[in-house]
Motif scaffolding. Sequence first.
Motif, short mmCIF file in Angstrom:
data_model
loop_
_atom_site.label_atom_id
_atom_site.label_comp_id
_atom_site.label_asym_id
_atom_site.label_seq_id
_atom_site.Cartn_x
_atom_site.Cartn_y
_atom_site.Cartn_z
N VAL B 54 -18.41 22.35 -10.15
CA VAL B 54 -19.16 21.72 -11.25
C VAL B 54 -18.19 20.98 -12.16
O VAL B 54 -18.46 19.85 -12.61
CB VAL B 54 -19.97 22.78 -12.04
CG1 VAL B 54 -20.62 22.17 -13.26
CG2 VAL B 54 -21.03 23.39 -11.15
N THR B 58 -18.28 17.02 -12.93
CA THR B 58 -18.39 16.53 -14.31
C THR B 58 -17.28 15.51 -14.59
O THR B 58 -17.53 14.45 -15.19
CB THR B 58 -18.30 17.71 -15.30
OG1 THR B 58 -19.15 18.75 -14.84
CG2 THR B 58 -18.72 17.30 -16.70
N LEU B 122 -25.36 17.00 -10.70
CA LEU B 122 -24.85 18.25 -11.28
C LEU B 122 -25.71 19.42 -10.81
O LEU B 122 -25.20 20.48 -10.46
CB LEU B 122 -24.88 18.16 -12.81
CG LEU B 122 -23.67 17.49 -13.47
CD1 LEU B 122 -23.86 17.41 -14.97
CD2 LEU B 122 -22.38 18.24 -13.16
#
Lengths: 308, 251, 178
Positions: B54, B58, B122
Motif C-alpha cells: 500500500v 501511494t 489503492l
Amino acid sequence: MFVEAEHLKLTIKSTSILNDVNLHLAGGKIYGLLGPNGAGKSTTIAVILGLYDTDGGTLKLFDEPAGKHSMEAIQRIGVMPERAGFYDWMSAREYLEWYAELYGGIQFPISDLLDQVGLKHVSNSPVGHFSRGMRQRLALARALSHNPDLLILDEPTSGLDPRGRREIHDLLLSLAREKGTGILLSTHLLDDVDRLCDFIGIIHKGQTVLEGSSNELLNTPGSGHKFRLRLRNIPNADTLPNGVHLTGRKGNWWHVSLSSGINPPLLWRALLKSGWQISEIHGEGNGLEELYFQMTSERGNTFGEELL
Amino acid sequence: MTPVRIIAVKEYRALLKNQRGLVCLLAFSILLSAFAIVLISNRELSLLDNAQVVYMMTGTITAAGALIAVILGSDSYAGERERGTLIPLLTAPITPGELLMGKAAGIIIAWGVMYGLSLPYLWAVGASGQNLLQAVFYLALFGTPVVLGFGYLSMALSAETGHVLTALLNSLLVLIFSTSPLLIGPGLRNSAAGRFLDAINPFSGALNTYDAVIIDGNSFLAQLPRLALVVVWLGLTFAAARVASRHPRFM
Amino acid sequence: MSFKKIFFAIVVLSITSVVSTHAGTICISLAPDTANSSRPAMGNFLHFHSIIKNIGDKSVEGLVAWISLIEIDPGHEQPVDLEDWSAHKAITVARMKPGDTLKTVWPIRLIQHGRYRVAICAADRNHPAIYTSPPLEFHVAKKPVIQSNRIFPVAFGLPLLLIGLIFYRKRQNRRARI
C-alpha cells in the motif's frame, strides 16, 4: 480620440523596440498600420493593449491615460491577434459563448454573430476542423463578441479568398460607418489599406515615419500612381498637366507620378496630342505602394535614375 | 460566473473533453495499472507485506500525479501561447491574478480526478490489509501539496519561458531529482547528502510520512514537521507561479 | 485432507538430523532450525543447520559447500534458482584437518509455494567426488498478499474505461465534422 499615442518608446532587454511611435485613431475611422516585418507593428498593438509598459511617451485610450488599462477601457476593445488560435476541441458556438462570458456574458445572439462572419453553417463543428480562412472569420467574431467600440485587428484578411476578403471589408466598413467603431488595422496587404483606411501610419524600425489621412498622403505630389514611359523624342516637361509630376529619367525612360483623380488613358491621349512620342507605358504600382517603399526603403533609389 | 471560475471550467472541460486531457488521465491510469500488475506478477513484490504494498502504491500515485501535473502545468501558459489563445485571454477583462487562479484551479481539478482514479487501485492492493484508510487520508493530505506544487512550478516555468518543451523538460528534471528516493532506494538516502536532501525534499517528506503511518503506524502529530515541509513547498511554487504570471511571455 | 489443508499444510521436516556418510572423507549432516515455522508459507524464512565433518585421516584442501534446492511438485520437478531465495549460497574452507567440523546456518526465504527438497553439497580440490547431506523435505503454503481477483478488474478496467471515453469523444467529434 479612441487611441492617442504620442512618442511611444519601449525597450526590452536593453534592445530598443519602439522609438517614437505615434498613432491617432478616432471613433468611426479605420486606421491602417503599415510596416515591414519586425518594424514594431505588433509590439505597438501590444503596448496599446496594455501588454507592455512603455518606457516613454503618452498613451490615451478613449481620452483617458492608459498606463494600467482600466477594466472599463478593456471591455470596450475587441482584439484579433495575428494568430487565430482557439481551443480546437470546442465548437465555434461553444468557444464564443465561453469567451463572451469573460466579458460578462453574451451581448447579442451568437447565431447572429456567426452569421455576420459567414460561419453559421459550421457553428457546432469543432474548431479543429476549420480551415485557415474560417479561423480568421472566427477570430473576427471573437473580437466582435462583446460589441466593442474599438477593434484592433492584426492581419484580419490573411488566409481569406477574394470573396472572403471583400465580405470582411464590407463588415469592417459598416462597423466604422454605421456603428462608429474605431478600427486599427495592422496589415501587409496594401489593398486592404487602400480600400478601407481613412488614416495611415507607417512604422519603420520602431519609429513612425509617416502618419496622416489617406486622402492627404495619396494626393501629395510624388505619392500617386506611378508610370514609366518610353519616349522616342525629348519633349518639354513643362507641357505636363497639373497633377502629373516627372519624378525621374533614365535614357529614353521617363518616370511620372499621377495625383489621385487623374485618369491615365485621358492623360496619355493629351500627352500624345502635345507632342510626346510615347512608345511604351509601364505601370509601377499605386501610390500607396510607392509611398510604402519610399518610407521603408533602406537605400533609397535603387535604380540609379537621375532624380529631378 | 467569476473570471476564475470561467477559466477553471474551461480547464476542467479541457481535461475531460479534450483528447489531450483524456490521454493524460489514461497515461496516469496505465502507470498505476502497470505497477499493480507488476505487484502480482513479480514474485519478490508479491511477497511484500500488505502495508508495504500500500505504501508503494501511494508513493507511485503521488509520483504519477506529479508527472501529470507537470505536463498540465507546462501547457498552462506556454501551450496557450503556442496555440495562439493567450493574447485573447490577456486582453480580456480579467486580471493576471484571476487567470492564474483559474489555471491553478485547473490543476487542482486534475489532481482531484486523478485522486479519484487512484482510489480503486489503492483498494485493489490494500483492501485485505489494515492500512487502506491511512493511505487514502495521507495521500490526500501529503500527496495534494506535493502534486500541486509540481504543477505550479511548471506553470511558473511555462509563463516565464513561453515554451511548453522548455518548461516541461526543466520541471521533469526537478521532478526526477525529487523522486530519486523512489528510484534509487534507501542506499543513497543513508548518506549525509541523502539525509539532507530528504530533509528538504517535499517528495521525500511525503514518502517518509507514508512509510511512517502506513507501515509503522506512527501518529499524526509526528508527521507535522513533514506536513510543514510540503505546505511550504506548495507556497513557494505558487508564489513563483504568481510572479511569473504577472508578465507571461505572449509573443 | 481438504484442499485448504493441502495448501496451508506444513511439510514435515525431519525431526531428527539426517547424516550423510559417504564412503569418503567428508560427512554432512543437515537439520532444520528449531525456530522454523511449523506451517511455513510464502514470505517466511527457514533456517537449516549443517555440520560438515572431515572423517578421514588426511586433511581436506579447498572445500566448497553449497545449498541445493529442488522443487518436487508433480509436473514441476526442477532445480530452483536461488537468486530470490537466499543470498547465502555457498561457503569455502581452505583446509579441514582430520576430525574438524564446520557448522553453518543456511537461511532461505520462501518465495514460491510448493513441495521442495533441500540438501547441502560439498566438494574438495583433490577428490573427484561430491558429498551431499541427506535431503530435507518441506512444503511452502500459499500466502495471498495481493489479490489478483481485485487487481485485474481495476488494472484493466480503468484504462479501458478511459480508452472508451476517448473513442466516444472522437466519435462525437467526427459526427460534428464539417
